[in-house]
Design a protein around this motif. Structure first.
Motif, PDB file in Angstrom:
ATOM      1  N   LEU A 142       8.583  -2.702  -1.358  1.00  0.00           N
ATOM      2  CA  LEU A 142       7.179  -3.054  -1.113  1.00  0.00           C
ATOM      3  C   LEU A 142       7.010  -3.593   0.308  1.00  0.00           C
ATOM      4  CD1 LEU A 142       6.217  -4.749  -4.508  1.00  0.00           C
ATOM      5  CD2 LEU A 142       5.211  -2.683  -3.560  1.00  0.00           C
ATOM      6  N   MET A 143       7.932  -4.452   0.736  1.00  0.00           N
ATOM      7  CA  MET A 143       7.826  -5.034   2.083  1.00  0.00           C
ATOM      8  C   MET A 143       7.945  -3.946   3.148  1.00  0.00           C
ATOM      9  SD  MET A 143       7.364  -8.353   2.025  1.00  0.00           S
ATOM     10  CE  MET A 143       8.001  -9.040   3.545  1.00  0.00           C
ATOM     11  N   ARG A 200       6.741  -1.173   3.173  1.00  0.00           N
ATOM     12  CA  ARG A 200       5.502  -0.409   3.344  1.00  0.00           C
ATOM     13  C   ARG A 200       4.541  -1.096   4.311  1.00  0.00           C
ATOM     14  NH1 ARG A 200       3.773   0.592  -2.700  1.00  0.00           N
ATOM     15  NH2 ARG A 200       1.817   1.158  -1.691  1.00  0.00           N
ATOM     16  N   LEU A 201       4.888  -2.300   4.773  1.00  0.00           N
ATOM     17  CA  LEU A 201       4.047  -2.969   5.766  1.00  0.00           C
ATOM     18  C   LEU A 201       4.312  -2.368   7.146  1.00  0.00           C
ATOM     19  CD1 LEU A 201       4.424  -6.670   4.629  1.00  0.00           C
ATOM     20  CD2 LEU A 201       2.448  -5.179   4.350  1.00  0.00           C
ATOM     21  N   PRO A 202       3.281  -2.273   7.991  1.00  0.00           N
ATOM     22  CA  PRO A 202       3.512  -1.740   9.331  1.00  0.00           C
ATOM     23  C   PRO A 202       4.434  -2.680  10.103  1.00  0.00           C
ATOM     24  CG  PRO A 202       1.349  -2.760   9.186  1.00  0.00           C
ATOM     25  CD  PRO A 202       1.909  -2.743   7.794  1.00  0.00           C
ATOM     26  N   GLY A 203       5.330  -2.119  10.886  1.00  0.00           N
ATOM     27  CA  GLY A 203       6.227  -2.925  11.702  1.00  0.00           C
ATOM     28  C   GLY A 203       7.512  -3.299  10.999  1.00  0.00           C
ATOM     29  N   LEU A 204       7.617  -3.019   9.707  1.00  0.00           N
ATOM     30  CA  LEU A 204       8.849  -3.313   8.981  1.00  0.00           C
ATOM     31  C   LEU A 204       9.450  -2.003   8.482  1.00  0.00           C
ATOM     32  CD1 LEU A 204       7.988  -6.445   6.797  1.00  0.00           C
ATOM     33  CD2 LEU A 204       9.505  -6.355   8.748  1.00  0.00           C
TER      34      LEU A 204
END
Lengths: 200, 200
Positions: A15-16, A18-22
């Motif tokens: 899930l994490m 899917r955040l932009p920048g990760l």
């Protein structure tokens, strides 16, 4: 690549990521940090996220995201109601507000025109903008869109859509950024700054 | 810099910015993505994080983090009980498990010796390692620590602490990484690989 972390932890990593920048690796590092700071960071973060997911509202008038609908900017009596600044995204509204010089209200498109992504004028709330301009006694529409092909295409579309509405349309100046060194600027910027040169 | 986002959103941005790999700007982008994907990402992420914060346990024996204490590796009857691999961090355990070649159990230090950060042998569970080696019938301790000054200092300290325990102590080989090109390797690696050269 086999998944070495336990299934429950792997779910959070996915899930994490899917955040932009990760990416997968930095999501793994972030989750490990969370697991080591369970009381100090992980639980407050989860709570803050869950609360905000339930309470955040999208302003029906301008598209801003915040605790209230209509948003704090639209209802602020100190802000000029005659000026609308058109931005592509909430992040751009925040950028304008950091500048602090604009004292009117906003219209957030939610992107730029992109037929490939099915983002047409309807999706970008351009008809609503035309309605706002006709109904709210707007004197000036300021286009604050990215100086990219997509941004400028969208700006031209909006200029066409507002033609005949009898409103002044302006856009952010293009030129040398404050602190910018000529030697490091691209040719397009230098030429734009030259074309827009001013008497001193 | 004034805070342009509403207070509730700014609180989430500040918490996100405390994760490794995210600065203020990327935390802002991440939070905007969350606000746009409230049902699909923000709520599942908050739930997953809250669940894991409550259920994750640190293995009292090896220091691994997961749903059970003792952890799934320590209780796995298929894993050799005679071999302990010493790693600095849970992330290093995951890296070893991705490799898949090690079939023993682990001991996680939780860092490397660092007097400036108040990380001494006690904080790194080195006395517990000595106790495990004495009590569990361990035949080999494999030091899998970073090939950095801190990692190697810690390795030397552990070698001293286990002297006299009658256990074989090994460490990961240093040399040319698989796929590595000599021209791109640092001098230290090339010299280490030369010193550790093998007959073919």
């Amino acid at each position: 690549m086999a998944s070495p972390a336990p299934r429950e932890i792997e779910a959070l990593i996915e899930l994490m990521a899917r955040l932009p920048g990760l990416g997968p690796r930095s999501a793994r590092r972030a989750v490990l940090t969370l697991l080591k700071k369970r009381d100090g960071l992980m639980i407050p973060l989860a709570r803050c996220m869950a609360d905000l997911a339930l309470t955040a509202k999208t302003c029906a008038q301008c598209g801003n995201i915040g605790p209230a609908d209509p948003c704090n900017i639209c209802t602020d009596p100190a802000r000029a109601i005659g000026e609308i600044c058109v931005v592509a995204d909430v992040a751009d509204l925040w950028a304008m507000e950091r500048g602090g010089a604009f004292k009117g209200r906003y219209h957030i498109l939610g992107g730029t025109l992109s037929p490939l992504d099915n983002l047409g004028p309807e999706e970008l709330h351009i008809p609503q903008l035309v309605t706002r301009v006709a109904g709210e006694g707007i004197s000036e529409v300021i286009l604050a869109l990215n100086a990219t092909v997509d941004g400028q295409t969208t700006a031209h579309y909006i200029i066409d859509a507002l033609r005949g509405a009898g409103v002044k349309i302006t856009s952010l100046a293009q030129g040398v950024p404050i602190g910018g060194e000529l030697d490091y600027l691209d040719d397009g910027t230098i030429n734009a700054a030259l074309r827009a040169r001013r008497g001193v």
